[in-house]
Write a protein that holds these residues in place. Sequence first.
Motif, PDB file in Angstrom:
ATOM      1  N   UNK A 364       0.621  -1.144  -0.290  1.00  0.00           N
ATOM      2  CA  UNK A 364       0.327  -0.088   0.027  1.00  0.00           C
ATOM      3  C   UNK A 364       0.847   1.631   0.012  1.00  0.00           C
ATOM      4  N   UNK A 365       2.139   1.213   0.561  1.00  0.00           N
ATOM      5  CA  UNK A 365       2.851   2.377   0.201  1.00  0.00           C
ATOM      6  C   UNK A 365       3.931   2.190  -0.878  1.00  0.00           C
ATOM      7  N   UNK A 366       4.106   1.118  -1.412  1.00  0.00           N
ATOM      8  CA  UNK A 366       5.132   0.785  -2.051  1.00  0.00           C
ATOM      9  C   UNK A 366       5.065   2.262  -3.504  1.00  0.00           C
ATOM     10  N   UNK A 367       4.035   2.884  -4.262  1.00  0.00           N
ATOM     11  CA  UNK A 367       4.442   3.274  -5.393  1.00  0.00           C
ATOM     12  C   UNK A 367       4.800   4.775  -4.583  1.00  0.00           C
ATOM     13  N   UNK A 368       4.454   5.195  -3.394  1.00  0.00           N
ATOM     14  CA  UNK A 368       4.560   6.544  -2.400  1.00  0.00           C
ATOM     15  C   UNK A 368       6.005   6.731  -2.439  1.00  0.00           C
ATOM     16  N   UNK A 369       6.676   4.998  -1.158  1.00  0.00           N
ATOM     17  CA  UNK A 369       7.473   5.070  -1.313  1.00  0.00           C
ATOM     18  C   UNK A 369       9.014   5.570  -2.669  1.00  0.00           C
ATOM     19  N   UNK A 370       8.549   4.311  -3.146  1.00  0.00           N
ATOM     20  CA  UNK A 370       9.570   4.614  -4.609  1.00  0.00           C
ATOM     21  C   UNK A 370       9.493   6.088  -5.113  1.00  0.00           C
ATOM     22  N   UNK A 371       8.544   6.828  -5.046  1.00  0.00           N
ATOM     23  CA  UNK A 371       8.384   8.285  -5.728  1.00  0.00           C
ATOM     24  C   UNK A 371       8.815   9.489  -5.101  1.00  0.00           C
ATOM     25  N   UNK A 372       9.284   8.637  -3.429  1.00  0.00           N
ATOM     26  CA  UNK A 372       9.615  10.048  -2.700  1.00  0.00           C
ATOM     27  C   UNK A 372      11.222   9.603  -2.555  1.00  0.00           C
ATOM     28  N   UNK A 373      11.319   8.567  -3.146  1.00  0.00           N
ATOM     29  CA  UNK A 373      13.032   7.593  -3.024  1.00  0.00           C
ATOM     30  C   UNK A 373      13.799   8.599  -4.281  1.00  0.00           C
ATOM     31  N   UNK A 374      13.186   8.208  -5.547  1.00  0.00           N
ATOM     32  CA  UNK A 374      13.603   8.968  -6.390  1.00  0.00           C
ATOM     33  C   UNK A 374      13.343  10.385  -6.667  1.00  0.00           C
ATOM     34  N   UNK A 375      12.938  10.872  -5.477  1.00  0.00           N
ATOM     35  CA  UNK A 375      12.606  12.659  -5.927  1.00  0.00           C
ATOM     36  C   UNK A 375      13.720  13.229  -5.467  1.00  0.00           C
ATOM     37  N   UNK A 376      14.316  12.249  -3.764  1.00  0.00           N
ATOM     38  CA  UNK A 376      15.526  12.257  -3.052  1.00  0.00           C
ATOM     39  C   UNK A 376      16.561  11.871  -4.132  1.00  0.00           C
ATOM     40  N   UNK A 377      16.632  11.169  -4.375  1.00  0.00           N
ATOM     41  CA  UNK A 377      17.861  10.571  -4.920  1.00  0.00           C
ATOM     42  C   UNK A 377      18.372  11.892  -6.455  1.00  0.00           C
ATOM     43  N   UNK A 378      17.473  12.381  -6.372  1.00  0.00           N
ATOM     44  CA  UNK A 378      17.525  13.401  -7.935  1.00  0.00           C
ATOM     45  C   UNK A 378      17.775  14.906  -7.665  1.00  0.00           C
ATOM     46  N   UNK A 379      18.378  14.623  -6.012  1.00  0.00           N
ATOM     47  CA  UNK A 379      17.992  16.304  -5.022  1.00  0.00           C
ATOM     48  C   UNK A 379      19.665  16.672  -5.586  1.00  0.00           C
ATOM     49  N   UNK A 380      19.679  18.548  -5.801  1.00  0.00           N
ATOM     50  CA  UNK A 380      21.460  18.143  -6.693  1.00  0.00           C
ATOM     51  C   UNK A 380      21.094  19.418  -5.256  1.00  0.00           C
ATOM     52  N   UNK A 381      22.739  20.072  -5.322  1.00  0.00           N
ATOM     53  CA  UNK A 381      22.999  21.441  -4.404  1.00  0.00           C
ATOM     54  C   UNK A 381      22.800  22.258  -5.095  1.00  0.00           C
ATOM     55  N   UNK A 382      22.925  22.136  -6.077  1.00  0.00           N
ATOM     56  CA  UNK A 382      23.141  23.486  -6.975  1.00  0.00           C
ATOM     57  C   UNK A 382      20.949  24.015  -7.565  1.00  0.00           C
ATOM     58  N   UNK A 383      20.256  23.241  -6.576  1.00  0.00           N
ATOM     59  CA  UNK A 383      19.032  23.316  -8.060  1.00  0.00           C
ATOM     60  C   UNK A 383      18.282  24.674  -6.636  1.00  0.00           C
ATOM     61  N   UNK A 384      17.381  25.627  -7.440  1.00  0.00           N
ATOM     62  CA  UNK A 384      16.891  26.420  -6.448  1.00  0.00           C
ATOM     63  C   UNK A 384      15.773  26.057  -5.132  1.00  0.00           C
ATOM     64  N   UNK A 385      16.073  26.708  -4.105  1.00  0.00           N
ATOM     65  CA  UNK A 385      15.494  26.870  -2.637  1.00  0.00           C
ATOM     66  C   UNK A 385      16.198  25.599  -2.730  1.00  0.00           C
ATOM     67  N   UNK A 386      17.163  25.109  -2.732  1.00  0.00           N
ATOM     68  CA  UNK A 386      17.540  23.676  -2.715  1.00  0.00           C
ATOM     69  C   UNK A 386      16.915  23.134  -0.705  1.00  0.00           C
ATOM     70  N   UNK A 387      17.518  23.403   0.208  1.00  0.00           N
ATOM     71  CA  UNK A 387      17.295  23.685   1.434  1.00  0.00           C
ATOM     72  C   UNK A 387      15.972  23.896   1.695  1.00  0.00           C
ATOM     73  N   UNK A 388      15.269  24.543   1.288  1.00  0.00           N
ATOM     74  CA  UNK A 388      13.895  23.989   1.241  1.00  0.00           C
ATOM     75  C   UNK A 388      13.368  22.540   1.153  1.00  0.00           C
ATOM     76  N   UNK A 389      13.734  22.442  -0.360  1.00  0.00           N
ATOM     77  CA  UNK A 389      13.879  20.996  -1.023  1.00  0.00           C
ATOM     78  C   UNK A 389      14.837  19.635  -0.337  1.00  0.00           C
ATOM     79  N   UNK A 390      15.666  20.276   0.219  1.00  0.00           N
ATOM     80  CA  UNK A 390      16.129  19.430   1.492  1.00  0.00           C
ATOM     81  C   UNK A 390      14.837  18.849   2.344  1.00  0.00           C
TER      82      UNK A 390
END
Length: 411
Positions: A364-390
């Motif tokens: 029941x949480x697999x899809x949501x967890x996978x989505x969040x993990x991949x969003x997390x892996x894509x996080x980059x230091x140079x992104x705008x508003x990185x600290x908020x997104x982090x």
Amino acid sequence: MARLSYMRIKYLFFSWLVVFVGSWIVYVQYSTYTELCRGHDCKKSICDKYKKGIIDGSACEGLCTKETLYFSKCLSTKPSHQMYLGIWGNLQGIIKCQMEETAHLDFGAELEPRREIIPFDKPTKGTTVQKFKEMVYSLFKAKLGDQGNLPELVGLILSVADGNKDGHVSLPEAKSAWALLQLNEFLLMVILQDKEHTPKLLGFCGDLYMMERVQYTSLYGISIPWIIEWFIPSGLRRSMDQWFTPSWPRKAKIAIGLLEFVEDIFHGPYGNFLMCDMSAKNLGYNDKYDLKMVDMRKIVPEMNVKQLIKDRHCESDLDCIFGTDCRTLCDQNRKKCTGDIIQPNLAKVCQLLKDYLLRGVPSEIREELEKQLYSCIALRVTAEQMEMEHSLILNSLKTLLWKKISHTTDS
């Protein structure tokens, strides 16, 4: 008769082969052990200096005179970093001792400057406590940047350095503290001494220190003899690692602890620290499945990493890697590495946790967890508003995992 002779020769040949291979394995194992496990040399070197009055610390008396602190099982993986199970009265911990090294920094291997054979040359005789404070302050300013609360950290260090708690830091205690402050792990243990996921410092003598023992010393996996590991394909080895893990709710609790540790070192009171080796073997947990760091030698102040990697000559981005996981880009026009780290700690942690958490996850949480993990892996230091997104990604992951396990007995 001829057949009998042939069988006898064949039997003798295979017997000789077994003896030869067995002897070779025993020899290699013995040679490796004697090279890796030099606890006697380590203790002798430290205690000689203690008895000469060069160094002092909270563990010196127990190690060198009363002998209530002693080395037990050898856990070393490199000759220069001696590591043992330590017994100190009724305490069990991990003893770490630095052996002889050459004075250079090997970017491919170590993340701490290697030191001379005698690392206790500072502070010198006649140095006042005020002068020692200034030395420590300057070291912190170089490692951590010019922050307003550095005097508070200096005071914390002096409190730790006072091993016998007499309210005074002697010259031998100051020499021990100065040598230890060159080590990232010791500095982090002091800075994060009140944090749940950092092992406690139990004592020190010179640059030898004893820290809290962690019961399970790898996030996952199984230890097998190296001779067998040669014949196991890497893909199968990764699968085996995933087989030997706790139940999913317990894995989720460990993962929450790792996310909390990322919070502890991300723009904490003394700056940002970078995790430059995201090996599962650097992470452990206790019998309550609370994450505990096992090895923090490769968690380095961000300012330090930038200074060491910036302007290094490069031909490609592969030349701009610090440790195994701190990466910058290669400026092709200048053929120099930039000083901008690409991935924050959180993205590297999510990469490590992806397979760990998705194996056995409730449907029941697999899809949501996978989505969040991949969003997390894509996080980059140079992104705008990185600290908020982090912050949003980290809190969303913790909330999702905790909601699923908060009602279970495993949590």
